[in-house]
Design a protein around this motif. Sequence first.
Motif, mmCIF file in Angstrom:
data_model
loop_
_atom_site.group_PDB
_atom_site.id
_atom_site.type_symbol
_atom_site.label_atom_id
_atom_site.label_comp_id
_atom_site.label_asym_id
_atom_site.label_seq_id
_atom_site.Cartn_x
_atom_site.Cartn_y
_atom_site.Cartn_z
ATOM 1 N N ASP A 131 0.887 -1.158 0.000
ATOM 2 C CA ASP A 131 0.000 0.000 0.000
ATOM 3 C C ASP A 131 0.927 1.209 0.000
ATOM 4 O O ASP A 131 1.475 1.577 1.032
ATOM 5 C CB ASP A 131 -0.897 -0.012 1.236
ATOM 6 C CG ASP A 131 -1.922 1.132 1.240
ATOM 7 O OD1 ASP A 131 -1.719 2.116 0.510
ATOM 8 O OD2 ASP A 131 -2.908 1.029 1.999
ATOM 9 N N SER A 174 2.099 5.213 -1.910
ATOM 10 C CA SER A 174 1.640 6.413 -2.611
ATOM 11 C C SER A 174 2.827 7.183 -3.161
ATOM 12 O O SER A 174 3.949 7.109 -2.628
ATOM 13 C CB SER A 174 0.837 7.311 -1.666
ATOM 14 O OG SER A 174 -0.326 6.673 -1.205
ATOM 15 N N GLU A 228 6.361 14.500 -2.206
ATOM 16 C CA GLU A 228 6.064 13.082 -2.055
ATOM 17 C C GLU A 228 7.089 12.259 -2.825
ATOM 18 O O GLU A 228 7.777 12.777 -3.712
ATOM 19 C CB GLU A 228 4.673 12.754 -2.603
ATOM 20 C CG GLU A 228 3.531 13.555 -1.993
ATOM 21 C CD GLU A 228 3.225 14.821 -2.754
ATOM 22 O OE1 GLU A 228 2.293 15.541 -2.361
ATOM 23 O OE2 GLU A 228 3.924 15.090 -3.761
ATOM 24 N N LEU A 283 -1.081 12.294 -7.979
ATOM 25 C CA LEU A 283 -0.750 11.572 -6.763
ATOM 26 C C LEU A 283 -1.463 10.228 -6.820
ATOM 27 O O LEU A 283 -2.700 10.163 -6.851
ATOM 28 C CB LEU A 283 -1.188 12.361 -5.529
ATOM 29 C CG LEU A 283 -0.866 11.707 -4.174
ATOM 30 C CD1 LEU A 283 0.638 11.516 -4.009
ATOM 31 C CD2 LEU A 283 -1.426 12.545 -3.027
ATOM 32 N N GLY A 284 -0.679 9.159 -6.877
ATOM 33 C CA GLY A 284 -1.250 7.830 -6.989
ATOM 34 C C GLY A 284 -1.092 7.031 -5.710
ATOM 35 O O GLY A 284 -0.133 7.217 -4.956
ATOM 36 N N ARG A 285 -2.033 6.163 -5.470
ATOM 37 C CA ARG A 285 -1.943 5.201 -4.375
ATOM 38 C C ARG A 285 -2.236 3.821 -4.949
ATOM 39 O O ARG A 285 -3.267 3.624 -5.589
ATOM 40 C CB ARG A 285 -2.938 5.519 -3.267
ATOM 41 C CG ARG A 285 -2.886 4.515 -2.098
ATOM 42 C CD ARG A 285 -4.019 4.720 -1.118
ATOM 43 N NE ARG A 285 -3.996 3.736 -0.047
ATOM 44 C CZ ARG A 285 -5.018 3.504 0.787
ATOM 45 N NH1 ARG A 285 -6.144 4.198 0.665
ATOM 46 N NH2 ARG A 285 -4.907 2.572 1.717
ATOM 47 N N THR A 292 -5.469 4.479 -7.194
ATOM 48 C CA THR A 292 -6.265 5.690 -7.060
ATOM 49 C C THR A 292 -5.404 6.870 -7.479
ATOM 50 O O THR A 292 -4.249 6.976 -7.048
ATOM 51 C CB THR A 292 -6.748 5.887 -5.605
ATOM 52 O OG1 THR A 292 -7.487 4.732 -5.217
ATOM 53 C CG2 THR A 292 -7.614 7.118 -5.480
ATOM 54 N N GLN A 293 -5.949 7.746 -8.309
ATOM 55 C CA GLN A 293 -5.218 8.922 -8.774
ATOM 56 C C GLN A 293 -5.996 10.187 -8.419
ATOM 57 O O GLN A 293 -7.194 10.272 -8.675
ATOM 58 C CB GLN A 293 -4.989 8.876 -10.279
ATOM 59 C CG GLN A 293 -4.169 7.682 -10.743
ATOM 60 C CD GLN A 293 -4.028 7.649 -12.240
ATOM 61 O OE1 GLN A 293 -3.284 8.433 -12.836
ATOM 62 N NE2 GLN A 293 -4.746 6.747 -12.878
#
Length: 338
Positions: free
Chosen positions: A203, A205, A236, A321-323, A334-335
């Motif tokens: 998990d 990001s 990040e 920002l991706g996860r 998720t973007q």
Amino acid sequence: MTPPLRFPRPLRPGDRIGVTSPSAGASGAAAERVGFSVEWLRGRGYDVVVGECMDGTGLTSAPAGERAAELTRMLADPDIACVVPPWGGETAIDLVDLLDWDVLVAADPTWLVGYSDLSTVLVPITTRLGWATIHGDNLADTPYAVPDGLLHWLDLAGGPGPFVQRDSGLVTDWVRFETDPTATEWTHVGTRAWEVLGGGTLDVSGRLIGGCTETIANLAGTPYGDVRAWAETLDEPTLVYVEACEENAVNICRYLHALRLAGWFDRAAAVLVGKTYAPDHPDLTQREAVADALGRLDLPIVMDLEIGYVPPHLPLVNGALGRVVVDGDRREITQTLA
């Protein structure tokens, strides 16, 4: 100094989309497919304009200077909200230093969408200008229906998200233009799921950046592919994604090592790797190539995402920002465009 991230305004029906070929153009059945795809977009309410650089009879659609000028003009035109090529090609690298970067710096960001050889342009547009770009379907693939779990690139260009996409589990193929230039359904070939190389869950990001291994490796070490410098300006970590087109595993191994040595993964939280039809080498598989080049980074590596030459396609936004979560039956990205 790399400028801050800038996201183009959301794309809406009624907006103008520019079509130009920074690399290969279209002829014959391929030109029929491009024409159908233009009308498909128009049928959904978009105002599509087609440029002069579209000739498909040679390696490129026009001389490099003409292709660079047309792409610059479209990206800087305030009346054009998005630019998409018919597809990739071979030598888009010949125009990256011919784009008018001063003009583009002064312009508002415009969506640039595509994959394959267009990765050669998407990466510097993001890392040099700070513009978000979309690694997604080229124009010729745009009419294909999106399977459950995935989103169309028009969806990602249309708003801030968050956009959640899940592993489709599908392996598909194109319908050949000569067979049906108006196809809108992928041909089902098989199934394959995302997995963490070596097992386990994750998990993580970070800011997304990446593209076609065979093209982006040629940018490494140049001012047009300095991902390490770009990553150092971010708050990040990065999520770097790569996908192989057609080179055998030994060459892909070399390219990935080159990206590693150029610092592409220095601030990465994970690496995402696309499904591929590219051939193995008698002494090295494509999976072993990834492990050889990137295994020493001590980063999680997620294999077999729908991000390249094996459709269907999962669009990714460079700069978003991706996860990414891979945990049992939960395999999703998720973007957020902010």
